[in-house]
Write a protein that holds these residues in place. Structure first.
Motif, PDB file in Angstrom:
ATOM      1  N   PHE A  42       0.847  -1.189   0.000  1.00 25.62           N
ATOM      2  CA  PHE A  42       0.000   0.000   0.000  1.00 25.62           C
ATOM      3  C   PHE A  42       0.882   1.238   0.000  1.00 25.62           C
ATOM      4  O   PHE A  42       1.836   1.333   0.791  1.00 25.62           O
ATOM      5  N   ARG A  43       0.546   2.187  -0.845  1.00 23.61           N
ATOM      6  CA  ARG A  43       1.393   3.382  -0.936  1.00 23.61           C
ATOM      7  C   ARG A  43       1.408   4.152   0.374  1.00 23.61           C
ATOM      8  O   ARG A  43       2.414   4.770   0.733  1.00 23.61           O
ATOM      9  N   GLU A  44       0.300   4.163   1.086  1.00 20.29           N
ATOM     10  CA  GLU A  44       0.252   4.776   2.416  1.00 20.29           C
ATOM     11  C   GLU A  44      -0.775   4.010   3.242  1.00 20.29           C
ATOM     12  O   GLU A  44      -1.667   3.358   2.698  1.00 20.29           O
ATOM     13  N   LEU A  45      -0.631   4.072   4.560  1.00 12.31           N
ATOM     14  CA  LEU A  45      -1.495   3.295   5.446  1.00 12.31           C
ATOM     15  C   LEU A  45      -2.539   4.133   6.173  1.00 12.31           C
ATOM     16  O   LEU A  45      -3.442   3.586   6.787  1.00 12.31           O
ATOM     17  N   THR A  46      -2.417   5.457   6.094  1.00 11.33           N
ATOM     18  CA  THR A  46      -3.380   6.322   6.776  1.00 11.33           C
ATOM     19  C   THR A  46      -4.785   6.117   6.216  1.00 11.33           C
ATOM     20  O   THR A  46      -5.759   5.953   6.962  1.00 11.33           O
ATOM     21  N   GLY A  47      -4.893   6.112   4.877  1.00 12.47           N
ATOM     22  CA  GLY A  47      -6.191   5.905   4.250  1.00 12.47           C
ATOM     23  C   GLY A  47      -6.772   4.536   4.555  1.00 12.47           C
ATOM     24  O   GLY A  47      -7.978   4.391   4.758  1.00 12.47           O
ATOM     25  N   PHE A  48      -5.908   3.525   4.600  1.00  6.61           N
ATOM     26  CA  PHE A  48      -6.359   2.176   4.930  1.00  6.61           C
ATOM     27  C   PHE A  48      -6.917   2.131   6.345  1.00  6.61           C
ATOM     28  O   PHE A  48      -7.975   1.539   6.595  1.00  6.61           O
ATOM     29  N   ALA A  49      -6.227   2.772   7.294  1.00  6.63           N
ATOM     30  CA  ALA A  49      -6.702   2.786   8.679  1.00  6.63           C
ATOM     31  C   ALA A  49      -8.081   3.427   8.776  1.00  6.63           C
ATOM     32  O   ALA A  49      -8.992   2.906   9.458  1.00  6.63           O
ATOM     33  N   HIS A  50      -8.287   4.540   8.084  1.00  5.96           N
ATOM     34  CA  HIS A  50      -9.579   5.229   8.147  1.00  5.96           C
ATOM     35  C   HIS A  50     -10.671   4.443   7.424  1.00  5.96           C
ATOM     36  O   HIS A  50     -11.828   4.424   7.883  1.00  5.96           O
ATOM     37  N   GLU A  51     -10.334   3.784   6.319  1.00  3.61           N
ATOM     38  CA  GLU A  51     -11.328   2.972   5.617  1.00  3.61           C
ATOM     39  C   GLU A  51     -11.745   1.763   6.449  1.00  3.61           C
ATOM     40  O   GLU A  51     -12.924   1.391   6.491  1.00  3.61           O
ATOM     41  N   ALA A  52     -10.766   1.131   7.099  1.00  2.00           N
ATOM     42  CA  ALA A  52     -11.105   0.004   7.965  1.00  2.00           C
ATOM     43  C   ALA A  52     -12.054   0.454   9.072  1.00  2.00           C
ATOM     44  O   ALA A  52     -13.028  -0.241   9.398  1.00  2.00           O
ATOM     45  N   ALA A  53     -11.787   1.626   9.635  1.00  2.00           N
ATOM     46  CA  ALA A  53     -12.667   2.153  10.684  1.00  2.00           C
ATOM     47  C   ALA A  53     -14.056   2.456  10.126  1.00  2.00           C
ATOM     48  O   ALA A  53     -15.074   2.239  10.804  1.00  2.00           O
ATOM     49  N   ARG A  54     -14.114   2.939   8.911  1.00  2.00           N
ATOM     50  CA  ARG A  54     -15.415   3.283   8.313  1.00  2.00           C
ATOM     51  C   ARG A  54     -16.288   2.049   8.106  1.00  2.00           C
ATOM     52  O   ARG A  54     -17.497   2.078   8.388  1.00  2.00           O
ATOM     53  N   VAL A  55     -15.712   0.960   7.602  1.00  7.94           N
ATOM     54  CA  VAL A  55     -16.525  -0.200   7.227  1.00  7.94           C
ATOM     55  C   VAL A  55     -16.818  -1.126   8.406  1.00  7.94           C
ATOM     56  O   VAL A  55     -17.694  -1.990   8.310  1.00  7.94           O
ATOM     57  N   LEU A  56     -16.106  -0.953   9.509  1.00 10.72           N
ATOM     58  CA  LEU A  56     -16.339  -1.802  10.680  1.00 10.72           C
ATOM     59  C   LEU A  56     -17.456  -1.230  11.554  1.00 10.72           C
ATOM     60  O   LEU A  56     -17.602  -0.014  11.688  1.00 10.72           O
ATOM     61  N   ARG A  57     -18.198  -2.118  12.174  1.00 11.95           N
ATOM     62  CA  ARG A  57     -19.189  -1.701  13.173  1.00 11.95           C
ATOM     63  C   ARG A  57     -18.441  -1.343  14.459  1.00 11.95           C
ATOM     64  O   ARG A  57     -17.291  -1.764  14.651  1.00 11.95           O
ATOM     65  N   PRO A  58     -19.033  -0.593  15.372  1.00 14.72           N
ATOM     66  CA  PRO A  58     -18.400  -0.358  16.674  1.00 14.72           C
ATOM     67  C   PRO A  58     -18.088  -1.683  17.363  1.00 14.72           C
ATOM     68  O   PRO A  58     -18.940  -2.580  17.418  1.00 14.72           O
ATOM     69  N   GLY A  59     -16.875  -1.831  17.827  1.00  9.24           N
ATOM     70  CA  GLY A  59     -16.446  -3.083  18.430  1.00  9.24           C
ATOM     71  C   GLY A  59     -15.831  -4.051  17.445  1.00  9.24           C
ATOM     72  O   GLY A  59     -15.328  -5.108  17.839  1.00  9.24           O
ATOM     73  N   GLY A  60     -15.878  -3.715  16.149  1.00  7.68           N
ATOM     74  CA  GLY A  60     -15.266  -4.571  15.140  1.00  7.68           C
ATOM     75  C   GLY A  60     -13.752  -4.583  15.267  1.00  7.68           C
ATOM     76  O   GLY A  60     -13.149  -3.678  15.852  1.00  7.68           O
ATOM     77  N   ARG A  61     -13.142  -5.605  14.704  1.00  5.85           N
ATOM     78  CA  ARG A  61     -11.688  -5.804  14.873  1.00  5.85           C
ATOM     79  C   ARG A  61     -10.946  -5.777  13.544  1.00  5.85           C
ATOM     80  O   ARG A  61     -11.419  -6.321  12.534  1.00  5.85           O
ATOM     81  N   LEU A  62      -9.785  -5.153  13.565  1.00  6.48           N
ATOM     82  CA  LEU A  62      -8.846  -5.147  12.446  1.00  6.48           C
ATOM     83  C   LEU A  62      -7.617  -5.952  12.839  1.00  6.48           C
ATOM     84  O   LEU A  62      -7.081  -5.780  13.938  1.00  6.48           O
TER      85      LEU A  62
END
Length: 270
Positions: free
Chosen positions: A152-172
């Motif tokens: 991945f060219r950068e990980l900041t966007g990935f971190a925010h996208e993972a947070a967006r698609v997960l429900r509260p309490g979801g795990r990455l």
């Protein structure tokens, strides 16, 4: 999706070159493997594949039971064998493999055709980049990635996208090789390792990624080193499968000198 977003080295490596066919990977999976408890005297191609399956199991065990109602996505799924393993062995409700490379998505659908026919509503493969995932807000219980984040060219966007698609309490859960901090680390890695020199791999410091996760809304961020169960086993296998002096043997040296290490990173969405 704009295919120009795929870096040239990534496009070639996972397109025409089809990295999964390289002897160093043993066929099928594309990761360095988790060699804990394995006999390294004379590892076979079957041992190599087993090590790669074990890396997936190491990651998937980070999702606590019960798992039957959890909806998961794998980011950077490659040929999709890990997503199929996740469904078959861990019995998640659904698993969707996502990859930025259209050739890999096509391969995943072809290689796992039987599993797709068996679980038509539970297993899927789709196209998408890590920073623009094809899922609705809060629609997943888990996101994982196995040795893909280094591309991945950068990980900041990935971190925010993972947070967006997960429900509260979801795990990455993310596993790959991260770099140490330091002004000359990236330069030293580009000298030692061809994958950093040609831009296939990007030097992501572990500290920067864990900080990104916190800023994206994740809590309970943990990073566990598993390098001792990755690098020696990989290097022993490479000794028999790549030409002497090949740059890939320098991963072991980079680990021993503290330039990089392999980690499992877990984080729970607050």
């Amino acid at each position: 999706m704009d295919q120009n977003r795929i870096p040239p080295t990534v496009r070639r490596t996972y397109g025409a070159d089809d990295l999964s066919t390289a002897p160093s990977f043993g066929g099928g999976f594309i990761n360095f493997g988790y060699w804990q408890g394995m006999d390294l005297t004379a590892p076979t191609p079957e041992d190599r594949v087993h090590s790669q399956e074990q890396l997936y199991r190491r990651v998937l065990r980070e999702f606590p039971e019960p798992r039957e109602h959890r909806r998961l996505a794998e980011v950077g799924c490659g040929r999709g064998l890990g997503a199929a393993l996740a469904l078959r062995e861990f019995r998640f409700a659904t698993v969707t493999g996502v990859d930025i490379h259209p050739d890999q998505v096509e391969r995943a659908r072809a290689v796992n055709a039987k599993a797709l026919a068996t679980y038509p509503d539970r297993l899927a493969y789709t196209l998408g980049p890590a920073d623009d995932l094809p899922f609705a807000d809060g629609s997943l219980d888990g996101v994982y990635s196995v040795e893909a984040a280094q591309h991945f060219r950068e990980l900041t966007g990935f971190a925010h996208e993972a947070a967006r698609v997960l429900r509260p309490g979801g795990r990455l859960v993310v596993t790959t090789f991260f770099t140490a901090d330091g002004p000359d680390v990236a330069e030293r890695l580009s000298i030692l390792l061809g994958s950093f020199a040609d831009g296939l791999d990007v030097p992501h410091p572990l500290s920067a990624f864990t900080a990104d996760l916190g800023k994206a809304g994740f809590g309970d961020v943990t990073a566990t080193s598993i390098g001792a169960d990755v690098w020696p086993g990989l290097d022993r296998y490479l000794a028999d499968t790549v030409p002497p002096g090949h740059w890939s043997r320098n991963f072991h040296h980079a680990w021993r000198t503290g330039l990089l290490d392999y980690h499992v990173v877990t984080a729970d969405l607050a």
